[in-house]
Design an enzyme around this catalytic site. Structure first.
Site, PDB file in Angstrom:
ATOM      1  N   GLU A   1      50.851  35.027  33.916  1.00 40.58           N
ATOM      2  CA  GLU A   1      49.558  34.453  33.513  1.00 40.58           C
ATOM      3  C   GLU A   1      48.398  35.187  34.184  1.00 40.58           C
ATOM      4  O   GLU A   1      47.412  35.507  33.522  1.00 40.58           O
ATOM      5  CB  GLU A   1      49.544  32.958  33.863  1.00 40.58           C
ATOM      6  CG  GLU A   1      48.232  32.244  33.643  1.00 40.58           C
ATOM      7  CD  GLU A   1      47.866  32.041  32.166  1.00 40.58           C
ATOM      8  OE1 GLU A   1      48.704  32.335  31.294  1.00 40.58           O
ATOM      9  OE2 GLU A   1      46.728  31.611  31.901  1.00 40.58           O
TER      10      GLU A   1
ATOM     11  N   TYR B   1      46.432  39.897  39.760  1.00 41.98           N
ATOM     12  CA  TYR B   1      45.122  40.214  40.327  1.00 41.98           C
ATOM     13  C   TYR B   1      45.282  40.902  41.679  1.00 41.98           C
ATOM     14  O   TYR B   1      46.048  40.456  42.534  1.00 41.98           O
ATOM     15  CB  TYR B   1      44.306  38.922  40.517  1.00 41.98           C
ATOM     16  CG  TYR B   1      42.922  39.188  41.057  1.00 41.98           C
ATOM     17  CD1 TYR B   1      41.959  39.820  40.274  1.00 41.98           C
ATOM     18  CD2 TYR B   1      42.572  38.815  42.358  1.00 41.98           C
ATOM     19  CE1 TYR B   1      40.696  40.084  40.772  1.00 41.98           C
ATOM     20  CE2 TYR B   1      41.300  39.066  42.854  1.00 41.98           C
ATOM     21  CZ  TYR B   1      40.360  39.705  42.053  1.00 41.98           C
ATOM     22  OH  TYR B   1      39.114  39.971  42.528  1.00 41.98           O
ATOM     23  N   VAL B   2      44.558  42.012  41.820  1.00 42.76           N
ATOM     24  CA  VAL B   2      44.461  42.710  43.110  1.00 42.76           C
ATOM     25  C   VAL B   2      42.973  42.823  43.428  1.00 42.76           C
ATOM     26  O   VAL B   2      42.173  43.228  42.563  1.00 42.76           O
ATOM     27  CB  VAL B   2      45.114  44.104  43.046  1.00 42.76           C
ATOM     28  CG1 VAL B   2      44.931  44.840  44.374  1.00 42.76           C
ATOM     29  CG2 VAL B   2      46.600  43.985  42.702  1.00 42.76           C
TER      30      VAL B   2
ATOM     31  N   SER C   1      51.526  47.495  40.624  1.00 43.44           N
ATOM     32  CA  SER C   1      52.873  47.945  40.225  1.00 43.44           C
ATOM     33  C   SER C   1      53.944  47.205  41.006  1.00 43.44           C
ATOM     34  O   SER C   1      55.003  46.862  40.471  1.00 43.44           O
ATOM     35  CB  SER C   1      53.040  49.441  40.488  1.00 43.44           C
ATOM     36  OG  SER C   1      52.037  50.170  39.850  1.00 43.44           O
TER      37      SER C   1
ATOM     38  N   ASN D   1      40.091  46.582  29.111  1.00 43.28           N
ATOM     39  CA  ASN D   1      40.461  46.790  30.523  1.00 43.28           C
ATOM     40  C   ASN D   1      41.339  48.031  30.662  1.00 43.28           C
ATOM     41  O   ASN D   1      42.548  47.967  30.880  1.00 43.28           O
ATOM     42  CB  ASN D   1      41.156  45.544  31.060  1.00 43.28           C
ATOM     43  CG  ASN D   1      41.372  45.600  32.570  1.00 43.28           C
ATOM     44  OD1 ASN D   1      41.078  46.615  33.218  1.00 43.28           O
ATOM     45  ND2 ASN D   1      41.876  44.516  33.123  1.00 43.28           N
TER      46      ASN D   1
ATOM     47  N   TYR E   1      49.883  49.813  32.818  1.00 44.08           N
ATOM     48  CA  TYR E   1      51.000  49.214  32.072  1.00 44.08           C
ATOM     49  C   TYR E   1      51.734  50.284  31.266  1.00 44.08           C
ATOM     50  O   TYR E   1      52.958  50.293  31.188  1.00 44.08           O
ATOM     51  CB  TYR E   1      50.505  48.091  31.157  1.00 44.08           C
ATOM     52  CG  TYR E   1      49.725  47.010  31.875  1.00 44.08           C
ATOM     53  CD1 TYR E   1      49.973  46.721  33.225  1.00 44.08           C
ATOM     54  CD2 TYR E   1      48.736  46.283  31.228  1.00 44.08           C
ATOM     55  CE1 TYR E   1      49.242  45.734  33.883  1.00 44.08           C
ATOM     56  CE2 TYR E   1      48.016  45.297  31.885  1.00 44.08           C
ATOM     57  CZ  TYR E   1      48.265  45.036  33.203  1.00 44.08           C
ATOM     58  OH  TYR E   1      47.545  44.066  33.853  1.00 44.08           O
TER      59      TYR E   1
END
Lengths: 151, 151
Positions: free
Chosen positions: A88, A91-92, A103, A125, A132
């Site tokens: 869902e 986030y970094v 990753s 984005n 990805y």
């Protein structure tokens, strides 16, 4: 460095949910409270899971907070007949990007499931999409998602 | 007429999963077994749910089988802070279509959740898309779904 979220992480995870929404220009949509998140992760009807990355200093002590997190829940494919994972939120925090944390979280989740690992990305984005694609994930074509919701 | 699936419905639900896949020209992708479905609906780690529609004759007795079914599981939105529903399969057998059973199943699921009800439709499935639009459901634009899976 990846560990399951603990109850004490709830305020910081909610903060990261707000940070992600701000990055996505969707802050107006965020209604979650700390009680909501506590309930879904640790309450009697918990159904979601969260992995966090801790900032660890050279002395092995926790530093200034969390680097990022991944919130997920289980899915089921009627075609495969097995469970998978819906990611869902991934986030970094900005100051920790481009160091492999995204990753790392994705690979960790993938290792948890013998089924599908799936998530959504905003079409604009590009840094995320590049990641990805590099990992070998693929966009799903040919399907449209519908939503029915008044709230 | 809508009721939660019982253990004895498993073979017929698996048959309907195959029927849906055939309709979608995706039969090659179906690997589910009756054991898989039993496990995810009724096993110790069950996480999915299924509603079926029974064929009921004029005498109130069950007729020749199931009319259709809806298989679903719970989702969680970090923005809303609440759970919703992912509708994995919605299926009405050909001889029972255009009689409102699909709408009935969708309305039933919607009534179960104060959150989002979401599902996927193949882009070419116009009868289904027409129904979803008539009900007031809306396609999600601007997001791309990624999948990472070797299997």
């Amino acid at each position: 460095m990846i560990r399951p979220a603990a109850e004490g992480d709830v305020p910081e995870i909610v903060a990261m949910i707000h940070e992600l929404a701000a990055f996505e220009n969707l802050s107006d949509h965020v209604k979650i409270t700390e009680e909501d998140l506590f309930s879904v992760l640790f309450g009697p009807e918990a159904m979601a899971f969260d992995f966090v990355i801790d900032e660890v200093g050279g002395d092995g002590q926790r530093g200034g907070g969390l680097v990022g997190h991944a919130l997920w829940y289980r899915t089921f494919s009627t075609f495969l007949g097995r469970t998978g994972i819906w990611l869902e939120d991934l986030y970094v925090r900005p100051e920790h990007r481009r160091q492999g944390y995204g990753s790392l979280l994705l690979a960790h989740l993938r290792g948890l499931t013998g089924g599908r690992l799936e998530w959504d990305v905003l079409e604009w984005n590009e840094p995320a999409i590049d990641l990805y694609q590099r990992l070998g994930a693929r966009p799903m074509a040919g399907w449209t998602r519908y939503r029915w919701f008044d709230g």
